[in-house]
Design a protein around this motif. Structure first.
Motif, short mmCIF file in Angstrom:
data_model
loop_
_atom_site.label_atom_id
_atom_site.label_comp_id
_atom_site.label_asym_id
_atom_site.label_seq_id
_atom_site.Cartn_x
_atom_site.Cartn_y
_atom_site.Cartn_z
N ILE A 99 0.86 -1.18 0.00
CA ILE A 99 0.00 0.00 0.00
C ILE A 99 0.90 1.23 0.00
N GLY A 100 0.70 2.10 -0.97
CA GLY A 100 1.51 3.30 -1.07
C GLY A 100 0.83 4.51 -0.46
N ILE A 101 1.63 5.50 -0.14
CA ILE A 101 1.15 6.82 0.28
C ILE A 101 1.79 7.84 -0.65
N ALA A 102 0.96 8.68 -1.28
CA ALA A 102 1.48 9.69 -2.20
C ALA A 102 0.53 10.87 -2.20
N GLY A 103 0.96 11.97 -2.82
CA GLY A 103 0.18 13.21 -2.81
C GLY A 103 -0.46 13.52 -4.14
N GLY A 104 -1.77 13.31 -4.23
CA GLY A 104 -2.50 13.65 -5.45
C GLY A 104 -2.94 12.42 -6.23
N PRO A 105 -4.07 12.53 -6.98
CA PRO A 105 -4.60 11.38 -7.70
C PRO A 105 -3.68 10.87 -8.80
N ASP A 106 -2.96 11.75 -9.50
CA ASP A 106 -2.07 11.29 -10.56
C ASP A 106 -0.95 10.43 -10.01
N LYS A 107 -0.36 10.86 -8.91
CA LYS A 107 0.70 10.07 -8.30
C LYS A 107 0.17 8.74 -7.79
N CYS A 108 -1.02 8.76 -7.22
CA CYS A 108 -1.57 7.50 -6.72
C CYS A 108 -1.87 6.53 -7.86
#
Length: 335
Positions: A177-186
């Motif tokens: 499970i990742g954590i990232a900032g913003g829908p594009d990055k996710c």
């Protein structure tokens, strides 16, 4: 005589105002000394850890750079002059040189290595086959000791090391499970094989981590601050945390306060370990072979966020530190 452009560290940066702290200078290159080599840069690597080198803190993993000296960083290029028989002219070299057109150094002092110039994309010597890839593999395989079926969370999962950690965890059988900032990055993180990605900018991170049944077995930490605090509240009993980076704290003039939920280290019997790749240089060849095999099989890759021109180095550097990049941030010096 050859003219060289280089970035000089003139002052300790305040926040993200790098233009007030570094200046682009020119020099005429002197003759090489015995044992030195000179490398003409193709690419420069923008790495978060160098932010600490710019500051005045003496409690980091290495001393700060003296003001008035050339900014140091990882580079990839070809030997243009050599007084070391191990590195003949034309050799493709990765080393800790300077933010410059030409870097001059003694190879052993700069961690210089000759790398394969037949690779389909030599930038991968910064990516999958570089120190980011080695670091991610070391952290997951040796520090977290991930087991198939375990839940592994990766912060900064769209970044240079995090994106590789996602793929390595997947290849070793973890539920990532990742954590990232913003829908594009996710979306990018999920395309790499993450089971899902939590958008910390638009979702409640604590609540979303709390939905993980049984809690988080292993956490690959790149950020620190509030993100670490959220993870601590949602770790499984006997969970493990591998601290690879603390980018949220790198510009602090002194150490940041500890997490509010530090008591969970005791309550959940957690193991937390910080690690640096330079501690285990002997493991490098094994890491390289594992990653090269996966790369050749199409099981791991790295994306690049490229800024063109040495004169634009500070733009690319700021992109990386403020999270605007996806993948590995590089400066293309060739133009």
């Amino acid at each position: 005589m050859t003219t060289n452009r280089y970035w000089r560290l003139d002052a300790h940066p305040q926040g993200d105002d790098f233009a007030a702290a570094l200046s682009l200078q020119h020099e005429e290159l002197p003759p090489l000394e015995d044992g030195q080599i000179r490398v003409k840069a193709d690419y420069l690597s923008m790495d978060a850890g160098t932010r600490m080198w710019m500051g005045g803190r003496e409690d980091g993993y290495q001393p700060p750079l003296p003001l008035g000296t050339k900014m140091v960083g990882l580079g990839l290029g070809r030997v243009s002059e050599s007084r070391d028989d191990r590195f003949p002219v034309g050799t493709l070299v990765r080393a800790f040189g300077q933010w410059a057109d030409y870097s001059t150094f003694r190879p052993d002092e700069a961690w210089a290595v000759a790398v394969d110039d037949t690779l389909d994309d030599i930038r991968q010597h910064f990516g999958v086959l570089g120190l980011n890839g080695w670091t991610a593999l070391y952290g997951i395989q040796d520090i977290l000791r991930i087991q198939p079926g375990e839940v592994m969370v990766v912060s900064a999962a769209a970044g240079a090391t995090g994106s590789l950690a996602v793929q390595i965890g997947r290849n070793l059988g973890a539920r990532v499970i990742g954590i990232a900032g913003g829908p594009d990055k996710c979306r990018y993180v999920e395309s790499l094989g993450a089971e899902r990605c939590i958008d910390y900018k638009n979702e409640d991170l604590v609540a979303e981590l709390g939905r993980i049944e049984g809690g988080v077995n292993a956490y690959f930490e790149n950020v620190g601050g509030a993100v670490l605090d959220a993870a601590l509240q949602n770790m499984a009993l006997y969970g493990r945390i591998a601290v690879c980076g603390m980018v949220a704290n790198y510009d602090a003039p002194q150490g940041a306060p500890g997490p509010a939920h530090y008591d969970q280290v005791l309550m959940r019997r957690l193991r937390i370990e910080g690690f640096f790749l330079p501690d285990v240089p002997e493991k490098g060849p094994g890491f390289y072979q594992t990653l090269k095999d996966w790369y050749d099989e199409g099981r791991i890759t790295a994306a690049f966020d490229v800024t063109t021109g040495l004169e634009n180095t500070l733009i690319g550097y700021a992109r990386m530190l403020t999270g605007k990049n996806t993948g590995k941030a590089l400066i293309d010096v060739r133009g």
